[in-house]
Structures are given as C-alpha cells and as structure tokens.
Design a protein around this motif. Structure first.
Motif, PDB file in Angstrom:
ATOM      1  N   LEU A  96      14.502 -14.131  83.289  1.00  0.00           N
ATOM      2  CA  LEU A  96      14.558 -12.761  84.024  1.00  0.00           C
ATOM      3  C   LEU A  96      14.855 -11.643  82.858  1.00  0.00           C
ATOM      4  O   LEU A  96      13.920 -10.737  82.790  1.00  0.00           O
ATOM      5  CB  LEU A  96      15.842 -12.508  84.743  1.00  0.00           C
ATOM      6  N   LEU A  97      15.456 -12.073  81.999  1.00  0.00           N
ATOM      7  CA  LEU A  97      15.466 -11.234  80.676  1.00  0.00           C
ATOM      8  C   LEU A  97      14.063 -11.103  79.949  1.00  0.00           C
ATOM      9  O   LEU A  97      13.597 -10.132  79.351  1.00  0.00           O
ATOM     10  CB  LEU A  97      16.437 -11.738  79.552  1.00  0.00           C
ATOM     11  N   ASP A  98      13.222 -12.329  79.915  1.00  0.00           N
ATOM     12  CA  ASP A  98      12.099 -12.368  79.159  1.00  0.00           C
ATOM     13  C   ASP A  98      11.150 -11.580  80.015  1.00  0.00           C
ATOM     14  O   ASP A  98      10.330 -10.938  79.738  1.00  0.00           O
ATOM     15  CB  ASP A  98      11.686 -13.765  79.119  1.00  0.00           C
ATOM     16  N   ALA A  99      11.322 -11.745  81.465  1.00  0.00           N
ATOM     17  CA  ALA A  99      10.226 -10.752  82.288  1.00  0.00           C
ATOM     18  C   ALA A  99      10.560  -9.256  82.240  1.00  0.00           C
ATOM     19  O   ALA A  99       9.533  -8.651  81.910  1.00  0.00           O
ATOM     20  CB  ALA A  99      10.608 -11.188  83.780  1.00  0.00           C
ATOM     21  N   VAL A 100      11.751  -8.978  82.194  1.00  0.00           N
ATOM     22  CA  VAL A 100      12.170  -7.563  81.696  1.00  0.00           C
ATOM     23  C   VAL A 100      11.390  -7.076  80.216  1.00  0.00           C
ATOM     24  O   VAL A 100      10.831  -6.002  80.507  1.00  0.00           O
ATOM     25  CB  VAL A 100      13.606  -7.149  81.620  1.00  0.00           C
ATOM     26  N   ARG A 101      11.689  -7.826  79.308  1.00  0.00           N
ATOM     27  CA  ARG A 101      11.110  -7.475  78.093  1.00  0.00           C
ATOM     28  C   ARG A 101       9.493  -7.548  78.169  1.00  0.00           C
ATOM     29  O   ARG A 101       9.284  -6.446  77.446  1.00  0.00           O
ATOM     30  CB  ARG A 101      11.538  -8.891  77.075  1.00  0.00           C
ATOM     31  N   TYR A 102       8.866  -8.611  78.599  1.00  0.00           N
ATOM     32  CA  TYR A 102       7.441  -8.454  78.651  1.00  0.00           C
ATOM     33  C   TYR A 102       6.865  -7.118  79.483  1.00  0.00           C
ATOM     34  O   TYR A 102       5.857  -6.946  79.217  1.00  0.00           O
ATOM     35  CB  TYR A 102       6.943  -9.641  79.222  1.00  0.00           C
ATOM     36  N   ARG A 121      14.051 -11.002  69.321  1.00  0.00           N
ATOM     37  CA  ARG A 121      15.486 -11.419  69.765  1.00  0.00           C
ATOM     38  C   ARG A 121      16.502 -10.788  69.183  1.00  0.00           C
ATOM     39  O   ARG A 121      17.395 -10.130  69.677  1.00  0.00           O
ATOM     40  CB  ARG A 121      15.860 -13.026  69.678  1.00  0.00           C
ATOM     41  N   ARG A 122      16.497 -10.710  67.708  1.00  0.00           N
ATOM     42  CA  ARG A 122      17.408 -10.195  66.807  1.00  0.00           C
ATOM     43  C   ARG A 122      17.451  -8.551  67.414  1.00  0.00           C
ATOM     44  O   ARG A 122      18.576  -7.903  67.288  1.00  0.00           O
ATOM     45  CB  ARG A 122      17.121 -10.076  65.504  1.00  0.00           C
ATOM     46  N   SER A 123      16.389  -7.793  67.657  1.00  0.00           N
ATOM     47  CA  SER A 123      16.198  -6.439  67.872  1.00  0.00           C
ATOM     48  C   SER A 123      16.142  -6.096  69.400  1.00  0.00           C
ATOM     49  O   SER A 123      15.833  -5.058  69.602  1.00  0.00           O
ATOM     50  CB  SER A 123      15.233  -5.769  67.206  1.00  0.00           C
ATOM     51  N   LEU A 124      16.335  -6.973  70.201  1.00  0.00           N
ATOM     52  CA  LEU A 124      16.219  -6.871  71.639  1.00  0.00           C
ATOM     53  C   LEU A 124      17.386  -5.975  72.336  1.00  0.00           C
ATOM     54  O   LEU A 124      16.879  -5.067  72.966  1.00  0.00           O
ATOM     55  CB  LEU A 124      16.503  -8.367  72.319  1.00  0.00           C
ATOM     56  N   LEU A 125      18.576  -6.046  72.074  1.00  0.00           N
ATOM     57  CA  LEU A 125      19.272  -5.057  72.371  1.00  0.00           C
ATOM     58  C   LEU A 125      19.129  -3.664  72.122  1.00  0.00           C
ATOM     59  O   LEU A 125      18.996  -2.669  72.908  1.00  0.00           O
ATOM     60  CB  LEU A 125      21.124  -5.456  72.125  1.00  0.00           C
ATOM     61  N   PRO A 126      18.990  -3.353  70.651  1.00  0.00           N
ATOM     62  CA  PRO A 126      18.836  -1.883  70.558  1.00  0.00           C
ATOM     63  C   PRO A 126      17.302  -1.374  70.937  1.00  0.00           C
ATOM     64  O   PRO A 126      17.527  -0.285  71.408  1.00  0.00           O
ATOM     65  CB  PRO A 126      18.697  -1.885  68.775  1.00  0.00           C
ATOM     66  N   ALA A 127      16.600  -2.477  71.150  1.00  0.00           N
ATOM     67  CA  ALA A 127      15.211  -1.881  71.638  1.00  0.00           C
ATOM     68  C   ALA A 127      15.448  -1.756  73.175  1.00  0.00           C
ATOM     69  O   ALA A 127      14.786  -0.807  73.870  1.00  0.00           O
ATOM     70  CB  ALA A 127      14.047  -2.883  71.558  1.00  0.00           C
ATOM     71  N   LEU A 159      23.384  -8.397  77.096  1.00  0.00           N
ATOM     72  CA  LEU A 159      24.726  -8.240  76.394  1.00  0.00           C
ATOM     73  C   LEU A 159      25.303  -9.817  76.558  1.00  0.00           C
ATOM     74  O   LEU A 159      26.580 -10.199  75.996  1.00  0.00           O
ATOM     75  CB  LEU A 159      25.435  -7.290  77.148  1.00  0.00           C
ATOM     76  N   HIS A 160      25.169 -10.322  77.945  1.00  0.00           N
ATOM     77  CA  HIS A 160      25.638 -11.557  78.362  1.00  0.00           C
ATOM     78  C   HIS A 160      25.223 -12.534  77.219  1.00  0.00           C
ATOM     79  O   HIS A 160      26.036 -13.454  76.617  1.00  0.00           O
ATOM     80  CB  HIS A 160      25.160 -11.803  79.663  1.00  0.00           C
ATOM     81  N   GLN A 161      23.858 -12.722  76.914  1.00  0.00           N
ATOM     82  CA  GLN A 161      23.485 -13.663  75.920  1.00  0.00           C
ATOM     83  C   GLN A 161      23.914 -13.166  74.564  1.00  0.00           C
ATOM     84  O   GLN A 161      23.892 -14.003  73.771  1.00  0.00           O
ATOM     85  CB  GLN A 161      22.070 -13.568  76.094  1.00  0.00           C
ATOM     86  N   GLU A 162      24.131 -11.991  74.200  1.00  0.00           N
ATOM     87  CA  GLU A 162      24.803 -11.838  72.798  1.00  0.00           C
ATOM     88  C   GLU A 162      26.226 -12.273  72.667  1.00  0.00           C
ATOM     89  O   GLU A 162      26.969 -12.249  71.584  1.00  0.00           O
ATOM     90  CB  GLU A 162      24.776 -10.159  72.646  1.00  0.00           C
ATOM     91  N   THR A 180      23.155 -17.375  71.615  1.00  0.00           N
ATOM     92  CA  THR A 180      22.001 -16.396  71.683  1.00  0.00           C
ATOM     93  C   THR A 180      20.572 -17.118  71.696  1.00  0.00           C
ATOM     94  O   THR A 180      19.703 -16.395  71.789  1.00  0.00           O
ATOM     95  CB  THR A 180      22.026 -15.278  70.858  1.00  0.00           C
ATOM     96  N   ARG A 181      20.657 -18.189  71.239  1.00  0.00           N
ATOM     97  CA  ARG A 181      19.315 -19.014  71.172  1.00  0.00           C
ATOM     98  C   ARG A 181      18.660 -19.294  72.425  1.00  0.00           C
ATOM     99  O   ARG A 181      19.202 -19.539  73.436  1.00  0.00           O
ATOM    100  CB  ARG A 181      19.403 -20.308  70.325  1.00  0.00           C
ATOM    101  N   HIS A 182      17.447 -19.077  72.469  1.00  0.00           N
ATOM    102  CA  HIS A 182      16.678 -19.050  73.720  1.00  0.00           C
ATOM    103  C   HIS A 182      16.338 -20.467  74.084  1.00  0.00           C
ATOM    104  O   HIS A 182      15.809 -21.271  73.025  1.00  0.00           O
ATOM    105  CB  HIS A 182      15.164 -18.298  73.376  1.00  0.00           C
ATOM    106  N   ALA A 183      16.483 -20.588  75.198  1.00  0.00           N
ATOM    107  CA  ALA A 183      16.081 -22.166  75.973  1.00  0.00           C
ATOM    108  C   ALA A 183      16.825 -23.284  75.284  1.00  0.00           C
ATOM    109  O   ALA A 183      16.115 -24.361  75.248  1.00  0.00           O
ATOM    110  CB  ALA A 183      14.593 -22.300  76.018  1.00  0.00           C
ATOM    111  N   GLU A 184      17.899 -23.156  74.689  1.00  0.00           N
ATOM    112  CA  GLU A 184      18.354 -24.389  73.968  1.00  0.00           C
ATOM    113  C   GLU A 184      19.722 -24.938  74.744  1.00  0.00           C
ATOM    114  O   GLU A 184      20.544 -23.909  75.215  1.00  0.00           O
ATOM    115  CB  GLU A 184      19.107 -23.886  72.358  1.00  0.00           C
ATOM    116  N   PRO A 185      19.992 -25.980  75.075  1.00  0.00           N
ATOM    117  CA  PRO A 185      21.165 -26.097  75.719  1.00  0.00           C
ATOM    118  C   PRO A 185      22.336 -25.650  75.023  1.00  0.00           C
ATOM    119  O   PRO A 185      22.506 -25.659  73.727  1.00  0.00           O
ATOM    120  CB  PRO A 185      21.151 -27.562  75.917  1.00  0.00           C
TER     121      PRO A 185
END
Length: 189
Positions: free
Chosen positions: A28-34, A89-95, A155-158, A178-183
């Motif tokens: 969902l976060l990726d969908a919002v980003r894109y 990913r690193r600049s996702l929250l400020p963006a 914020l949840h992922q951070e 915060t890593r994407h798609a890692e267990p």
C-alpha cells in the motif's frame, strides 16, 4: 503436544501474520508512492512542455501575477524534486511530508481563486487542466488523504510505532525494520 511446543507454534503463527500484514502495508505504501510520483512528474513535465502557456496562465492569476516567472520555475522544480524523493526509501518520509504540504498549498490556492476572482484560470497542465474546479478540489483532497495514509504507513515502517510481540510468559518490544520485503528477524528467547 507439550506446553512449550504450543507456545512456539503460537509465536510462529503470530510472526507469519505480522509478516503478512507488513507485506500488505509495504504494498500500500508503494502504491501511494507511485501514485504521487506519477502525479508530480506528469504535472511538472506537462507544465514544462508548454512552459509559455503555463507562464501566461500564471500571469492571468491575480494572486500570482507579480511572481509569475518565479512560480513558473519553482512549481515544476519542486514537483520533480518531491518525485525524486519519493523514489528512494531513505527520503520517503520527508518527501511524503512535502507532498502533503504541496497538495494543501494547491487546495488553498484553488479555494482562494474560487472565492476572490471572477475568471479563475487553471494552470495545472495536461489532463488535469480539463477538470472542473469542484472535481479538481476533490482530486487534491483525495491526494491529501493518500498522503495521510502514506505518512502513517511510512512512520510505522520507520519504527516510530512499536509492535507488541508476546512469547511464552514474557513480552518483548521489537522495533520494525525499514527494509522493503525482507522478513522480520524476531527475538526468540
């Protein structure tokens, strides 16, 4: 089955559910980003493509006529910078915060234009220019809601929120990575 084995199975089931929930949150976060990247890049490049028309339309605005060239350069530039920030990913929250702020600025501009001018001119560019003012306002409000969703998930992922994991007789707080798609690596005492 012994009590300890039941506790381990229960802990593993909770971990699988948490991983599944995290996966859907990241999707969902990726969908919002894109969606924001698509919106900002489309709007910026359509303004830059027909820059002269965009500048003339800004000059017709009673609010922005004194700052036409400055606004004509800054708005597409800021949109592109935010889109670039959303891509990493690193600049996702400020963006996401910048997206939220920019969408609110557009909403305030639309409200002021509708309230205080007789002949409002849309200077969005492309397909967005064809929308009525009411639809445009709802469109921007929809993206504000998307930015709230993205900020909450970001914020949840951070790790600003804590996830409660229980194991056997004691409970442990585990910070979400915060890593994407890692267990997620769980603490198993």
């Amino acid at each position: 089955m012994r009590e300890q084995e039941k506790a381990v199975l229960n802990f593993n089931q909770n971990n699988m559910n948490a991983d599944r929930k995290r996966y859907y949150c990241l999707m969902l976060l990726d969908a919002v980003r894109y969606l924001f990247i698509l919106l900002f890049l489309y709007a910026a490049f359509s303004k830059l493509y027909d820059f002269q028309k965009f500048k003339v339309q800004l000059g017709q605005s009673p609010i922005l006529s004194d700052f036409t060239l400055l606004v004509a350069l800054l708005v597409p530039g800021v949109e592109v910078l935010i889109a670039i920030g959303l891509a990493f990913r690193r600049s996702l929250l400020p963006a996401l915060w910048a997206s939220y702020g920019l969408m609110w600025m557009f909403i305030v501009y639309i409200i002021v234009i509708l309230k205080f001018t007789d002949r409002p001119v849309c200077n969005c560019g492309g397909v967005l220019e064809q929308m009525s003012w009411d639809v445009h306002l709802l469109f921007n409000m929809g993206f504000v809601v998307l930015s709230w969703i993205g900020l909450g998930l970001g914020l949840h992922q951070e790790g600003r929120f804590w996830v409660w994991h229980s194991s056997r007789s004691r409970s442990v707080f585990v910070n979400t990575p915060t890593r994407h798609a890692e267990p997620r690596r769980h603490f198993d005492p």
